[in-house]
Design a protein around this motif. Structure first.
Motif, PDB file in Angstrom:
ATOM      1  N   ASN A 104       0.815  -1.211   0.000  1.00  0.00           N
ATOM      2  CA  ASN A 104       0.000   0.000   0.000  1.00  0.00           C
ATOM      3  C   ASN A 104       0.853   1.268   0.000  1.00  0.00           C
ATOM      4  O   ASN A 104       0.522   2.240  -0.675  1.00  0.00           O
ATOM      5  CB  ASN A 104      -0.953   0.001   1.195  1.00  0.00           C
ATOM      6  CG  ASN A 104      -2.034  -1.040   1.066  1.00  0.00           C
ATOM      7  OD1 ASN A 104      -2.344  -1.503  -0.034  1.00  0.00           O
ATOM      8  ND2 ASN A 104      -2.611  -1.444   2.185  1.00  0.00           N
ATOM      9  N   VAL A 105       1.945   1.272   0.745  1.00  0.00           N
ATOM     10  CA  VAL A 105       2.844   2.441   0.774  1.00  0.00           C
ATOM     11  C   VAL A 105       3.484   2.647  -0.596  1.00  0.00           C
ATOM     12  O   VAL A 105       3.576   3.779  -1.086  1.00  0.00           O
ATOM     13  CB  VAL A 105       3.913   2.294   1.880  1.00  0.00           C
ATOM     14  CG1 VAL A 105       5.031   3.299   1.715  1.00  0.00           C
ATOM     15  CG2 VAL A 105       3.275   2.424   3.249  1.00  0.00           C
ATOM     16  N   GLY A 110       3.410   6.096  -5.578  1.00  0.00           N
ATOM     17  CA  GLY A 110       3.421   6.141  -7.033  1.00  0.00           C
ATOM     18  C   GLY A 110       4.347   5.136  -7.682  1.00  0.00           C
ATOM     19  O   GLY A 110       4.641   5.246  -8.870  1.00  0.00           O
ATOM     20  N   THR A 111       4.840   4.180  -6.919  1.00  0.00           N
ATOM     21  CA  THR A 111       5.680   3.112  -7.477  1.00  0.00           C
ATOM     22  C   THR A 111       5.044   1.772  -7.150  1.00  0.00           C
ATOM     23  O   THR A 111       5.567   1.006  -6.331  1.00  0.00           O
ATOM     24  CB  THR A 111       7.117   3.173  -6.912  1.00  0.00           C
ATOM     25  OG1 THR A 111       7.035   3.117  -5.483  1.00  0.00           O
ATOM     26  CG2 THR A 111       7.843   4.420  -7.329  1.00  0.00           C
ATOM     27  N   PRO A 112       3.883   1.500  -7.762  1.00  0.00           N
ATOM     28  CA  PRO A 112       3.179   0.263  -7.409  1.00  0.00           C
ATOM     29  C   PRO A 112       3.979  -0.977  -7.774  1.00  0.00           C
ATOM     30  O   PRO A 112       4.737  -0.996  -8.742  1.00  0.00           O
ATOM     31  CB  PRO A 112       1.889   0.349  -8.217  1.00  0.00           C
ATOM     32  CG  PRO A 112       2.180   1.264  -9.340  1.00  0.00           C
ATOM     33  CD  PRO A 112       3.227   2.227  -8.846  1.00  0.00           C
ATOM     34  N   MET A 113       3.801  -1.984  -6.958  1.00  0.00           N
ATOM     35  CA  MET A 113       4.450  -3.274  -7.149  1.00  0.00           C
ATOM     36  C   MET A 113       3.391  -4.324  -6.865  1.00  0.00           C
ATOM     37  O   MET A 113       2.599  -4.158  -5.940  1.00  0.00           O
ATOM     38  CB  MET A 113       5.619  -3.376  -6.162  1.00  0.00           C
ATOM     39  CG  MET A 113       6.562  -4.494  -6.351  1.00  0.00           C
ATOM     40  SD  MET A 113       7.900  -4.350  -5.133  1.00  0.00           S
ATOM     41  CE  MET A 113       9.224  -5.045  -6.039  1.00  0.00           C
ATOM     42  N   SER A 114       3.359  -5.376  -7.641  1.00  0.00           N
ATOM     43  CA  SER A 114       2.343  -6.404  -7.406  1.00  0.00           C
ATOM     44  C   SER A 114       2.553  -7.035  -6.028  1.00  0.00           C
ATOM     45  O   SER A 114       3.673  -7.082  -5.515  1.00  0.00           O
ATOM     46  CB  SER A 114       2.399  -7.467  -8.493  1.00  0.00           C
ATOM     47  OG  SER A 114       3.519  -8.295  -8.320  1.00  0.00           O
ATOM     48  N   LEU A 115       1.459  -7.521  -5.476  1.00  0.00           N
ATOM     49  CA  LEU A 115       1.541  -8.161  -4.164  1.00  0.00           C
ATOM     50  C   LEU A 115       2.462  -9.375  -4.219  1.00  0.00           C
ATOM     51  O   LEU A 115       3.225  -9.631  -3.284  1.00  0.00           O
ATOM     52  CB  LEU A 115       0.142  -8.562  -3.682  1.00  0.00           C
ATOM     53  CG  LEU A 115       0.059  -9.085  -2.263  1.00  0.00           C
ATOM     54  CD1 LEU A 115       0.524  -8.025  -1.269  1.00  0.00           C
ATOM     55  CD2 LEU A 115      -1.352  -9.529  -1.939  1.00  0.00           C
ATOM     56  N   ASN A 116       2.439 -10.107  -5.317  1.00  0.00           N
ATOM     57  CA  ASN A 116       3.348 -11.248  -5.481  1.00  0.00           C
ATOM     58  C   ASN A 116       4.795 -10.800  -5.390  1.00  0.00           C
ATOM     59  O   ASN A 116       5.601 -11.421  -4.689  1.00  0.00           O
ATOM     60  CB  ASN A 116       3.102 -11.935  -6.828  1.00  0.00           C
ATOM     61  CG  ASN A 116       4.041 -13.096  -7.042  1.00  0.00           C
ATOM     62  OD1 ASN A 116       3.905 -14.137  -6.427  1.00  0.00           O
ATOM     63  ND2 ASN A 116       5.033 -12.907  -7.912  1.00  0.00           N
ATOM     64  N   ASP A 117       5.151  -9.724  -6.093  1.00  0.00           N
ATOM     65  CA  ASP A 117       6.535  -9.253  -6.075  1.00  0.00           C
ATOM     66  C   ASP A 117       6.949  -8.766  -4.689  1.00  0.00           C
ATOM     67  O   ASP A 117       8.071  -9.015  -4.242  1.00  0.00           O
ATOM     68  CB  ASP A 117       6.738  -8.152  -7.111  1.00  0.00           C
ATOM     69  CG  ASP A 117       6.714  -8.675  -8.527  1.00  0.00           C
ATOM     70  OD1 ASP A 117       6.672  -9.916  -8.715  1.00  0.00           O
ATOM     71  OD2 ASP A 117       6.725  -7.854  -9.469  1.00  0.00           O
ATOM     72  N   VAL A 118       6.045  -8.071  -4.000  1.00  0.00           N
ATOM     73  CA  VAL A 118       6.351  -7.635  -2.628  1.00  0.00           C
ATOM     74  C   VAL A 118       6.620  -8.854  -1.754  1.00  0.00           C
ATOM     75  O   VAL A 118       7.610  -8.895  -1.017  1.00  0.00           O
ATOM     76  CB  VAL A 118       5.202  -6.776  -2.050  1.00  0.00           C
ATOM     77  CG1 VAL A 118       5.397  -6.552  -0.559  1.00  0.00           C
ATOM     78  CG2 VAL A 118       5.118  -5.444  -2.771  1.00  0.00           C
ATOM     79  N   CYS A 119       5.767  -9.869  -1.872  1.00  0.00           N
ATOM     80  CA  CYS A 119       5.935 -11.073  -1.049  1.00  0.00           C
ATOM     81  C   CYS A 119       7.209 -11.837  -1.410  1.00  0.00           C
ATOM     82  O   CYS A 119       7.821 -12.461  -0.548  1.00  0.00           O
ATOM     83  CB  CYS A 119       4.709 -11.971  -1.179  1.00  0.00           C
ATOM     84  SG  CYS A 119       3.222 -11.259  -0.457  1.00  0.00           S
ATOM     85  N   VAL A 120       7.602 -11.788  -2.676  1.00  0.00           N
ATOM     86  CA  VAL A 120       8.845 -12.443  -3.086  1.00  0.00           C
ATOM     87  C   VAL A 120      10.050 -11.721  -2.481  1.00  0.00           C
ATOM     88  O   VAL A 120      10.989 -12.354  -1.995  1.00  0.00           O
ATOM     89  CB  VAL A 120       8.957 -12.498  -4.629  1.00  0.00           C
ATOM     90  CG1 VAL A 120      10.372 -12.830  -5.068  1.00  0.00           C
ATOM     91  CG2 VAL A 120       7.987 -13.519  -5.187  1.00  0.00           C
TER      92      VAL A 120
END
Length: 188
Positions: A104-105, A110-120
């Motif tokens: 969410n941060v 303004g630099t979205p990252m997929s939830l999968n990538d964050v979890c990786v």
């Protein structure tokens, strides 16, 4: 015994050189901690591997999509078959909450990252954070920045920590070790 007279302090040039070496060594430790943990991502791509990490990702995804209240009331019929599992009362949710907050941060900035990538990437990021807090703890306890740098160099490559914080191995230990090191440092 120092090569200069004991009545004088260490020359400022030597102090500056020592600080520069310590900063470089800490940077080397932190960057090594990160790049070592990214081996699986560089080799196989941004995937979550092993069994528990897949459940943890599914729980994180449920939290992200349904919110806090539904997450803690969620009864998962797909795990612990055939009975199912009351996730809200049988999980340590710190890693899931942390990952959703990071996602969410990043989106807010303004630099979205997929939830999968964050979890990786969470285990690798927190591997660096644990290395940093252990360096701070060692430095604080010993009174020596060199001891902190040495601790960072060891923590960045120690196999027991690497196997708990490799990118894609989305399990609780990656965040927990960082939280422990931060708690001990703040307590000290």
């Amino acid at each position: 015994m120092a090569p200069w007279n004991d009545s004088r302090a260490m020359p400022s040039v030597l102090k500056a050189a020592l600080v520069a070496v310590q900063v470089y060594a800490f940077y080397f430790a932190a960057s090594s901690a990160y790049t070592i943990r990214l081996h699986a991502v560089n080799e196989y791509g941004r995937i979550i591997h092993e069994f528990d990490p897949w459940f943890n990702f599914r729980a994180t995804k449920y939290l992200h999509e349904n919110g806090w209240t539904k997450f803690f009331r969620w009864y998962d019929h797909e795990s612990w078959y055939p009975l199912g599992r009351p996730v809200g009362t049988t999980i340590y949710p710190g890693m899931q909450i942390t990952s959703v907050c990071i996602c969410n941060v990043l989106e807010y900035l303004g630099t979205p990252m997929s939830l999968n990538d964050v979890c990786v990437f969470v285990p690798a990021w927190f591997g660096v954070i644990a290395t940093t807090f252990l360096a701070l703890l060692a430095s604080e306890c010993s009174g020596s920045a060199s001891a902190g740098v040495g601790a960072a160099l060891i923590m960045s490559i120690i196999p027991a920590h690497i196997m708990r914080s490799v990118a894609g191995g989305y399990d609780n230990e990656s965040v927990a070790v960082s939280a422990l090191c931060a708690t001990f440092y703040c307590w000290c």
